[in-house]
Design a protein around this motif. Structure first.
Motif, PDB file in Angstrom:
ATOM      1  N   GLY A 180      18.743  74.423  49.600  1.00  0.00           N
ATOM      2  CA  GLY A 180      19.067  75.261  50.754  1.00  0.00           C
ATOM      3  C   GLY A 180      17.837  75.908  51.354  1.00  0.00           C
ATOM      4  O   GLY A 180      16.717  75.700  50.896  1.00  0.00           O
ATOM      5  N   ASN A 181      18.065  76.703  52.375  1.00  0.00           N
ATOM      6  CA  ASN A 181      16.968  77.382  53.066  1.00  0.00           C
ATOM      7  C   ASN A 181      16.890  78.843  52.605  1.00  0.00           C
ATOM      8  O   ASN A 181      17.915  79.510  52.501  1.00  0.00           O
ATOM      9  N   THR A 182      15.664  79.285  52.378  1.00  0.00           N
ATOM     10  CA  THR A 182      15.497  80.669  51.926  1.00  0.00           C
ATOM     11  C   THR A 182      15.904  81.632  53.047  1.00  0.00           C
ATOM     12  O   THR A 182      15.434  81.528  54.176  1.00  0.00           O
ATOM     13  N   ILE A 183      16.790  82.558  52.679  1.00  0.00           N
ATOM     14  CA  ILE A 183      17.216  83.584  53.642  1.00  0.00           C
ATOM     15  C   ILE A 183      16.477  84.888  53.319  1.00  0.00           C
ATOM     16  O   ILE A 183      15.899  85.509  54.179  1.00  0.00           O
ATOM     17  N   GLY A 225      13.879  85.712  47.158  1.00  0.00           N
ATOM     18  CA  GLY A 225      13.949  84.260  47.088  1.00  0.00           C
ATOM     19  C   GLY A 225      15.356  83.723  46.948  1.00  0.00           C
ATOM     20  O   GLY A 225      15.651  82.917  46.057  1.00  0.00           O
ATOM     21  N   VAL A 226      16.238  84.163  47.821  1.00  0.00           N
ATOM     22  CA  VAL A 226      17.636  83.715  47.760  1.00  0.00           C
ATOM     23  C   VAL A 226      17.920  82.803  48.953  1.00  0.00           C
ATOM     24  O   VAL A 226      17.554  83.117  50.088  1.00  0.00           O
ATOM     25  N   THR A 227      18.592  81.658  48.669  1.00  0.00           N
ATOM     26  CA  THR A 227      18.844  80.686  49.739  1.00  0.00           C
ATOM     27  C   THR A 227      20.242  80.853  50.322  1.00  0.00           C
ATOM     28  O   THR A 227      21.109  81.509  49.736  1.00  0.00           O
ATOM     29  N   ASP A 228      20.447  80.212  51.475  1.00  0.00           N
ATOM     30  CA  ASP A 228      21.759  80.264  52.128  1.00  0.00           C
ATOM     31  C   ASP A 228      22.851  79.668  51.227  1.00  0.00           C
ATOM     32  O   ASP A 228      23.954  80.202  51.157  1.00  0.00           O
ATOM     33  N   LEU A 229      22.525  78.558  50.535  1.00  0.00           N
ATOM     34  CA  LEU A 229      23.543  77.929  49.682  1.00  0.00           C
ATOM     35  C   LEU A 229      23.959  78.845  48.530  1.00  0.00           C
ATOM     36  O   LEU A 229      25.128  78.922  48.171  1.00  0.00           O
ATOM     37  N   GLU A 230      22.987  79.571  47.970  1.00  0.00           N
ATOM     38  CA  GLU A 230      23.319  80.536  46.906  1.00  0.00           C
ATOM     39  C   GLU A 230      24.225  81.634  47.437  1.00  0.00           C
ATOM     40  O   GLU A 230      25.175  82.053  46.765  1.00  0.00           O
TER      41      GLU A 230
END
Lengths: 187, 388
Positions: free
Chosen positions: A130-133, A138-143
């Motif tokens: 996913g992409n880092t938000i 360091g948390v991604t959109d998918l997480e």
């Protein structure tokens, strides 16, 4: 102030299975110094794929220590397949609940456990999909999407409590709001 | 279990002398100071005495003291007054390490279209005054107010507010200082420094919570923050919190008497605590300039452990302090003060603030010095970041 129940306090003041395991079969690490909490989980696994022992080392607040302690108690005796299905809610439930702002501590437990099991099974852990938000943590959109769905979260603030995203500089809060809104719209 | 209270930058105990002086004004002497009858008027006289006592503590004239509900109200009232007095000026200068009462107000004003300069600090917490002087030199006409804390609540580091205030005054710029942590701990002279406005808070100097004051230099046509009645000469509406004002007056009188003890005995206790903790606990470090610092404050970071955990174990030993860490406050980053100073995460997350008062004793410091090493060791023993 103490907003923890007696069980959380007990697992913080008297942590079970704390310390390094020299002959661990699997190790899972999550978190970092900059994040303010980190967990290193050690597992001893027998030939039939059952966790026979577990220990942890944790840097973090009282609920991080308690969640780690609880996690090691829960997984002892479990098969790897069952352990892989364990969620952060199971950890929080075992402790009789965590303050909402501290749910990320239980998420950290789930994450370290999955990493340990995957490394044991030889599944390569690739860079986070996913992409880092949230740059700070360091948390991604998918997480974020997975966490929102798994825990029925309703707001960007909830997301911060669970995976910390948005809790640093705050620049990504609007993006997180959009993600939450789109999931709520689908539901 | 005995409580060892070393969290006096958070709040202080009400001094018994203060409480005693307040008590009648909760019960039999309940008159409204604005009333025409002498039953109320006598209370007004007592309030005037309190105003004189507060003024003496900071070398102001009694008429320059406006009573408010807290330090935060004083800060808000000062900044909003400055903006109202200078409607064409859109620039506010403040520091990166202010208390939320100023920091969050300025962030709010930024969203409303004001230009805010959050002046950075260096690794020791020193203010980059050159940047301020540069802006003053080039764009003085656009600056509505400069607001700098006198001393930092977390590290105790003292800003050169007198110097900046004088330069601001030379250019005709309003200068406000949040002196909530400095008042009662170091000598303050608003006249010598040509300060326009100064905030102070009662509960940091052994008066009760819910009372503060704002010094407003004579000649400033101060528009009230709370609008309504004529109280405080039209500078702050609302019936006076009589008992607390009287308490703040007494507390100010005591604080002036205790300034010397702060500088000597309390500084000695703080230094004893600092030296011993640094010696007994490896990988520990003091945050902020050790010299240029409030005599009662010690901000000390312990590598590889986290503040909330430390505080909760200290709580088990009856020791009250604060952390520079996030987990206690609900936010997740370490304190904005430590981050602005670029304190490494390793020690920022494990920072504890001890803040003393004249009620502390050497025995209490010895108790803390004995209690802390096993607490830190216990947490390091289970920390994945602790290298033995």
């Amino acid at each position: 102030m103490w907003e923890y129940n007696d069980k959380v306090k007990d697992h913080f003041l008297n942590p079970r299975n704390a310390g390094e395991m020299k002959d661990a079969d699997a190790v899972g690490e999550t978190g970092s110094l900059s994040c303010g909490d980190a967990l290193k989980l050690f597992l001893k696994i027998n030939k039939s794929g059952r966790i026979v022992d577990a220990s942890f080392m944790t840097f973090g607040c009282a609920s991080a220590v308690a969640s780690s302690s609880a996690l090691t108690e829960i997984v002892k005796g479990m098969t790897l397949d069952d352990a892989e299905k364990l969620t952060n809610d199971d950890i929080a439930d075992y402790l009789g609940g965590l303050p909402k702002e501290k749910m990320h501590c239980s998420v950290m437990g789930q994450d370290a456990l999955r990493k340990a099991i995957r490394s044991y099974k030889g599944i390569e852990i690739l860079a986070k999909p996913g992409n880092t938000i949230c740059e700070c943590f360091g948390v991604t959109d998918l997480e974020i999407i997975e966490t929102v769905k798994q825990n029925n979260l309703k707001s960007a603030e909830d997301v911060t409590f669970y995976v910390k995203a948005g809790g640093g500089c705050g620049k990504c809060v609007q993006q997180i709001e959009k993600i939450v809104e789109s999931i709520l719209a689908q539901a | 279990m005995n409580i060892v209270y070393t969290d006096n930058n958070a709040t202080t105990k009400v001094a018994p002398e203060v409480l005693e002086e307040m008590m009648p004004y909760f019960s039999e002497l309940y008159g409204n100071p604005s009333s025409m009858h002498s039953f109320g008027g006598n209370v007004g006289g007592k309030i005037q005495e309190a105003r004189e006592r507060v003024a003496r503590l900071i070398n102001a004239n009694p008429s320059e003291i406006v009573f408010t509900s807290c330090g935060t109200e004083s800060d808000n009232a000062a900044i909003m007054a400055a903006l109202e007095l200078n409607p064409a000026k859109k620039h506010i200068i403040t520091s990166a390490v202010e208390h939320p009462a100023i920091k969050n107000l300025c962030s709010y004003l930024e969203k409303k279209g004001y230009h805010i300069t959050f002046v950075p600090v260096d690794r020791e917490g020193h203010l980059n005054t050159e940047l301020i002087y540069d802006i003053i030199e080039k764009k003085a006409d656009d600056i509505a107010v400069i607001s700098l804390m006198w001393a930092n609540n977390e590290t105790g580091v003292i800003f050169p507010v007198e110097e900046v205030a004088r330069k601001a005054a030379e250019k005709g710029i309003l200068f406000h200082t949040d002196a909530v942590q400095a008042v009662g701990k170091i000598p303050i002279d608003v006249k010598a420094a040509d300060i326009a406005m100064l905030s102070l808070s009662g509960h940091k100097i052994h008066a009760p919570k819910g009372i503060g004051a704002l010094y407003v230099r004579q000649g400033i046509k101060f528009p009230p923050f709370l609008k309504g009645g004529h109280q405080e000469k039209g500078r702050r509406a609302g019936t006076e919190n009589t008992a607390s004002i009287i308490g703040l007056g007494k507390a100010s009188e005591l604080a002036k008497v205790h300034l010397n003890e702060m500088d000597t005995r309390i500084r000695g206790l703080r230094d004893y605590l600092e030296v011993e903790l640094l010696a007994k606990i490896p990988a520990s470090s003091v945050n902020g300039d050790k010299k240029n610092r409030l005599p009662n404050t010690l901000s000390i970071g312990f590598d590889a452990v986290e503040g909330e955990s430390i505080l909760l174990l200290m709580d088990q030993s009856g020791i009250c302090a604060s952390s520079g860490s996030a987990c206690t406050s609900g936010s997740l980053d370490p304190s904005h003060v430590l981050m602005a100073m670029k304190v490494p995460f390793e020690s920022a997350h494990g920072t504890i603030r001890f803040s003393l008062s004249t009620y502390n004793t050497k025995e209490e410091m010895s108790y803390i010095i004995k209690a802390m090493p096993p607490i830190i060791k216990r947490l390091r023993d289970i920390s994945p970041f602790w290298k033995k």
